[in-house]
Design an enzyme around this catalytic site. Structure first.
Site, mmCIF file in Angstrom:
data_model
loop_
_atom_site.group_PDB
_atom_site.id
_atom_site.type_symbol
_atom_site.label_atom_id
_atom_site.label_comp_id
_atom_site.label_asym_id
_atom_site.label_seq_id
_atom_site.Cartn_x
_atom_site.Cartn_y
_atom_site.Cartn_z
ATOM 1 N N THR A 39 44.502 36.091 43.413
ATOM 2 C CA THR A 39 43.432 36.462 42.479
ATOM 3 C C THR A 39 42.177 35.617 42.730
ATOM 4 O OG1 THR A 39 45.099 37.017 40.825
ATOM 5 C CG2 THR A 39 42.839 36.783 40.040
ATOM 6 N N ASP A 68 50.775 36.611 29.143
ATOM 7 C CA ASP A 68 51.418 37.800 28.565
ATOM 8 C C ASP A 68 52.646 38.258 29.322
ATOM 9 O OD1 ASP A 68 49.774 38.728 30.839
ATOM 10 O OD2 ASP A 68 50.448 40.712 30.200
ATOM 11 N N GLY A 125 47.705 32.565 44.353
ATOM 12 C CA GLY A 125 46.308 32.304 44.672
ATOM 13 C C GLY A 125 45.534 33.542 45.081
ATOM 14 N N GLU A 181 40.386 30.118 34.682
ATOM 15 C CA GLU A 181 41.572 30.931 34.920
ATOM 16 C C GLU A 181 42.745 30.371 34.114
ATOM 17 O OE1 GLU A 181 42.914 33.510 35.430
ATOM 18 O OE2 GLU A 181 43.395 33.928 37.524
ATOM 19 N N ASP A 182 43.713 31.220 33.803
ATOM 20 C CA ASP A 182 44.884 30.740 33.056
ATOM 21 C C ASP A 182 45.873 30.026 33.976
ATOM 22 O OD1 ASP A 182 45.640 33.066 34.369
ATOM 23 O OD2 ASP A 182 46.468 34.059 32.612
ATOM 24 N N ILE A 183 46.151 30.661 35.136
ATOM 25 C CA ILE A 183 47.144 30.071 36.038
ATOM 26 C C ILE A 183 46.865 30.518 37.469
ATOM 27 C CG2 ILE A 183 48.856 31.923 35.720
ATOM 28 C CD1 ILE A 183 51.004 29.615 35.691
ATOM 29 N N ASP A 223 48.844 31.123 40.833
ATOM 30 C CA ASP A 223 50.237 31.281 41.289
ATOM 31 C C ASP A 223 50.203 31.409 42.816
ATOM 32 O OD1 ASP A 223 52.829 32.191 41.778
ATOM 33 O OD2 ASP A 223 52.907 33.505 40.068
HETATM 34 P P1 IMP Z 1 48.031 34.845 41.560
HETATM 35 O O1 IMP Z 1 46.965 35.841 41.855
HETATM 36 O O2 IMP Z 1 49.310 35.131 42.288
HETATM 37 O O3 IMP Z 1 47.566 33.424 41.756
HETATM 38 O O4 IMP Z 1 48.424 35.024 40.048
HETATM 39 C C1 IMP Z 1 47.485 34.708 39.083
HETATM 40 C C2 IMP Z 1 47.492 35.688 37.943
HETATM 41 O O5 IMP Z 1 48.788 36.203 37.686
HETATM 42 C C3 IMP Z 1 47.047 34.965 36.700
HETATM 43 O O6 IMP Z 1 45.696 35.278 36.442
HETATM 44 C C4 IMP Z 1 47.962 35.481 35.626
HETATM 45 O O7 IMP Z 1 47.292 36.513 34.940
HETATM 46 C C5 IMP Z 1 49.149 36.059 36.331
HETATM 47 N N1 IMP Z 1 50.308 35.139 36.228
HETATM 48 C C6 IMP Z 1 50.804 34.324 37.188
HETATM 49 N N2 IMP Z 1 51.867 33.642 36.759
HETATM 50 C C7 IMP Z 1 52.050 34.020 35.473
HETATM 51 C C8 IMP Z 1 52.997 33.637 34.470
HETATM 52 O O8 IMP Z 1 53.896 32.792 34.654
HETATM 53 N N3 IMP Z 1 52.858 34.254 33.257
HETATM 54 C C9 IMP Z 1 51.898 35.174 33.008
HETATM 55 N N4 IMP Z 1 50.975 35.541 33.914
HETATM 56 C C10 IMP Z 1 51.060 34.974 35.136
HETATM 57 MG MG MG Z 2 45.005 36.310 34.810
#
Ligand code: IMP
Ligand code: MG
Length: 180
Positions: free
Chosen positions: A110, A163, A108, A102-104, A106
């Protein structure tokens, strides 16, 4: 300092190319030590993790295979609170050692959601490697990455796969949105 502008917003260089290379090498060494002889399958979460996946895979001196899935939870600079599986995973992962790339991480959501999908398909193990994570934003404890390249504070980042409305992924460095 290098800066770029997208949609009228300014982003400043945050993690250099060299630092990214160092982070990838470090994560690859940890994974290689844990997965030797396990023939893991790396599942790349498109599109954000595409550059990380290719660099990580080339840095892994172990036998491994790759598959892709396209998940989407962000729109622009914020989370939608929902996860869409735009292109589902199409390979058999039964009894495999799965590493989600995964890239990041945040909030969680996803990874929380995707791990449930994966577990239903009976892999042997599932772990998550994320280039970056924002620990202060984590709302789903089971989504905490098993391997994390670098923890960052609450910032919106672009470049090296990250992105803004699908643009800026091709920047070689990672940039963070300038706070006013
Ligand atoms: P989560 O589901 O809230 O953990 O967010 C994860 C997904 O949101 C990642 O797979 C990213 O694609 C996108 N994302 C979260 N933070 C960023 C950011 O700072 N820049 C770009 N994409 C982000
Ligand atoms: Mg992503």
């Amino acid at each position: 300092m290098k800066s770029v502008t997208y949609e009228g917003m300014t982003f400043d260089e945050y993690i250099s190319k060299q630092e990214i290379e160092q982070i990838v090498q470090d994560v690859a060494s940890r994974i290689a030590a844990d997965y030797e002889d396990k023939h893991p399958i790396l599942i790349c979460v498109l599109h954000g993790a595409m550059f990380f996946l290719t660099d990580l895979m080339r840095a892994l001196p172990i036998d491994c295979t790759v598959a892709t899935v396209h998940l989407q939870s962000y729109d622009g600079t914020s989370s939608t609170g929902q996860v869409r599986e735009n292109v589902p995973l199409r390979v058999d992962i039964r009894d495999r050692d799965v590493i989600v790339v995964e890239d990041i991480v945040d909030s969680g959501i996803t990874m929380h959601y995707f791990k449930q999908i994966l577990r239903a398909r009976q892999p042997r193990t599932v772990k998550v490697v994320s280039l970056l994570s924002k620990p202060s934003e984590l709302q789903y404890p089971d989504a905490k990455p098993d391997y994390c390249g670098r923890e960052i504070p609450k910032k919106f980042v672009i470049g090296y796969g990250f992105d803004i409305h699908e643009y800026a992924r091709n920047l070689p460095e990672i940039y963070a949105l300038r706070e006013n």
